[in-house]
Write a protein that holds these residues in place. Structure first.
Motif, mmCIF file in Angstrom:
data_model
loop_
_atom_site.group_PDB
_atom_site.id
_atom_site.type_symbol
_atom_site.label_atom_id
_atom_site.label_comp_id
_atom_site.label_asym_id
_atom_site.label_seq_id
_atom_site.Cartn_x
_atom_site.Cartn_y
_atom_site.Cartn_z
ATOM 1 N N ARG A 1 43.441 44.091 33.469
ATOM 2 C CA ARG A 1 42.986 44.100 34.860
ATOM 3 C C ARG A 1 41.773 43.200 35.052
ATOM 4 O O ARG A 1 40.812 43.247 34.282
ATOM 5 N N SER B 1 39.225 41.520 38.470
ATOM 6 C CA SER B 1 38.878 41.727 39.880
ATOM 7 C C SER B 1 37.735 40.804 40.265
ATOM 8 O O SER B 1 37.091 40.183 39.418
ATOM 9 N N SER B 2 37.503 40.723 41.577
ATOM 10 C CA SER B 2 36.408 39.914 42.113
ATOM 11 C C SER B 2 36.074 40.468 43.498
ATOM 12 O O SER B 2 36.791 41.335 44.018
ATOM 13 N N PRO B 3 35.007 39.986 44.121
ATOM 14 C CA PRO B 3 34.686 40.464 45.474
ATOM 15 C C PRO B 3 35.824 40.246 46.468
ATOM 16 O O PRO B 3 35.979 41.033 47.417
ATOM 17 N N SER B 4 36.650 39.204 46.262
ATOM 18 C CA SER B 4 37.722 38.912 47.222
ATOM 19 C C SER B 4 39.080 39.483 46.810
ATOM 20 O O SER B 4 39.974 39.616 47.627
ATOM 21 N N ASN C 1 40.683 42.768 44.805
ATOM 22 C CA ASN C 1 40.370 44.066 44.201
ATOM 23 C C ASN C 1 41.051 44.266 42.853
ATOM 24 O O ASN C 1 40.467 44.857 41.939
ATOM 25 N N GLU C 2 42.281 43.773 42.742
ATOM 26 C CA GLU C 2 43.016 43.932 41.485
ATOM 27 C C GLU C 2 43.915 42.739 41.232
ATOM 28 O O GLU C 2 44.708 42.346 42.087
ATOM 29 N N ASP D 1 37.859 43.616 33.980
ATOM 30 C CA ASP D 1 37.211 44.902 34.248
ATOM 31 C C ASP D 1 36.784 45.609 32.970
ATOM 32 O O ASP D 1 36.010 46.572 33.010
#
Length: 345
Positions: free
Chosen positions: A144, A146-149, A151-152, A188
């Motif tokens: 997995r 993720s980033s601010p823009s 989510n997954e 993550d």
């Protein structure tokens, strides 16, 4: 242009009787050229039917078997591992002159026979490859991000060997560089290669690839298990992920009971037990310690060396064959009015 005028990668592989990895090699070698997908939403590449049919005719030009590369792709191993099998004379092969070159050819039937006879060794050799794991970046398939823009996002690996990302929310895929540099995706959690355990056998679980509980299970697996004790096969055409793993106990697992039910319904070899927090996964094979005379041990070792496997595997085969024969020959005497008559089970 009509979409029916084109073949997918899977269809092309079936028509040419090749592995999908071989199709990607043909692309790199310039033997096949994929076309742009004007329809959108299609996962994978498309090829003109006439180009595929033409290549089929060229490949059928008196080719007496599968090449080394094609055979390695078929067994899902590297050429060097395949060469070791040939050196040990585990797979029959022929060297012939084809198109002015000396080429090693192997028959598919011989590869299938090898897959059956040396199943455990083949699995071990695949395990050592771990194509689902990027050693350089210490990243693994379906890990997995993720980033601010976003989510997954899930890390994916194509048959060509390139990596990318799958976005579960939208169902779209993006390139690795785009995900890392444009969308600033970061993992993550970290995955650890770790140390391989000595427990026998593997539990085998086949899961639906794009199912939310599958993703949760992968996260727990990577956080608590060493990569060295895992092997994965990705079946994009069937949207399935097959996991081979050593015995493990997954603790403090969120949604443990739901994940446990998923695993129980999809385990093909081994055992699953789960409660509200823990999941235990075990191989169906267990250690058995026995004491044998030196001469018997010596004979078992000779057999193991001949077959390129371990003494444990040979011992297991001997015991299994013994009880299989016993079951066939077992005679019971029925204590009734028919006493004295023997019945074969």
């Amino acid at each position: 242009m009509n979409k029916p005028d084109y073949y997918t990668t899977k269809e092309t592989a079936a028509i040419l009787d090749k592995a999908t990895a071989t199709i990607h090699k043909y692309i790199r070698d310039g033997k096949l050229t994929p076309i742009e997908d004007h329809w959108g939403g299609h996962r994978g590449k498309l090829f003109k039917k006439e180009a595929v049919e033409k290549l089929k005719e060229e490949l059928a030009d008196d080719m007496p078997g599968m090449t080394m590369s094609e055979s390695a792709d078929y067994l899902k191993i590297t050429r060097s591992i395949l060469q070791s099998y040939l050196d040990e004379q585990l797979i029959p092969f022929q060297k012939q002159t084809w198109r002015n070159k000396s080429v090693t050819f192997i028959q598919r039937l011989d590869l299938d026979t090898f897959k059956t006879a040396y199943r455990d060794r083949l699995l071990d050799d695949r395990l050592k490859q771990r194509t689902f794991y990027d050693r350089k970046n210490k990243q693994a398939f379906y890990q997995r991000f993720s980033s601010p823009s976003i989510n997954e996002a899930r890390l994916i690996r194509y048959d060509s060997g390139k990596w990318g990302f799958f976005i579960p929310l939208t169902g779209l895929e993006i390139g690795y560089e785009e995900g890392i540099f444009k969308h600033e995706l970061t993992s993550d959690y970290e995955v650890s290669f770790g140390k391989r355990t000595g427990t026998p056998g593997y539990a085998k679980i086949s899961l639906p690839l794009h199912y939310s509980l599958t993703r949760k299970f992968i996260d727990v697996l990577y956080k608590q298990c060493a990569i060295s004790n895992l092997y994965m096969e990705i079946h994009e055409d069937k949207q399935k992920l097959t996991i081979y793993m050593k015995d493990a106990v997954l603790t403090d697992t969120e949604s443990a009971e739901s994940i446990g039910h998923l695993l129980e319904n999809n385990i093909e070899d081994g055992y699953i037990t789960a409660n509200h927090q823990h999941i235990r996964i075990e191989s169906s094979e267990k250690n058995l310690s026995i004491h044998l005379p030196y001469e018997i041990k010596k004979k078992i070792k000779e057999l193991a060396d001949e077959q390129g496997t371990s003494m444990q595997v040979i011992s297991s085969q001997i015991i299994e064959n013994y009880f299989s024969q016993q079951n066939k020959e077992e005679i019971v005497t029925v204590p009734s009015e028919n006493a004295g008559q023997n019945y074969s089970l």
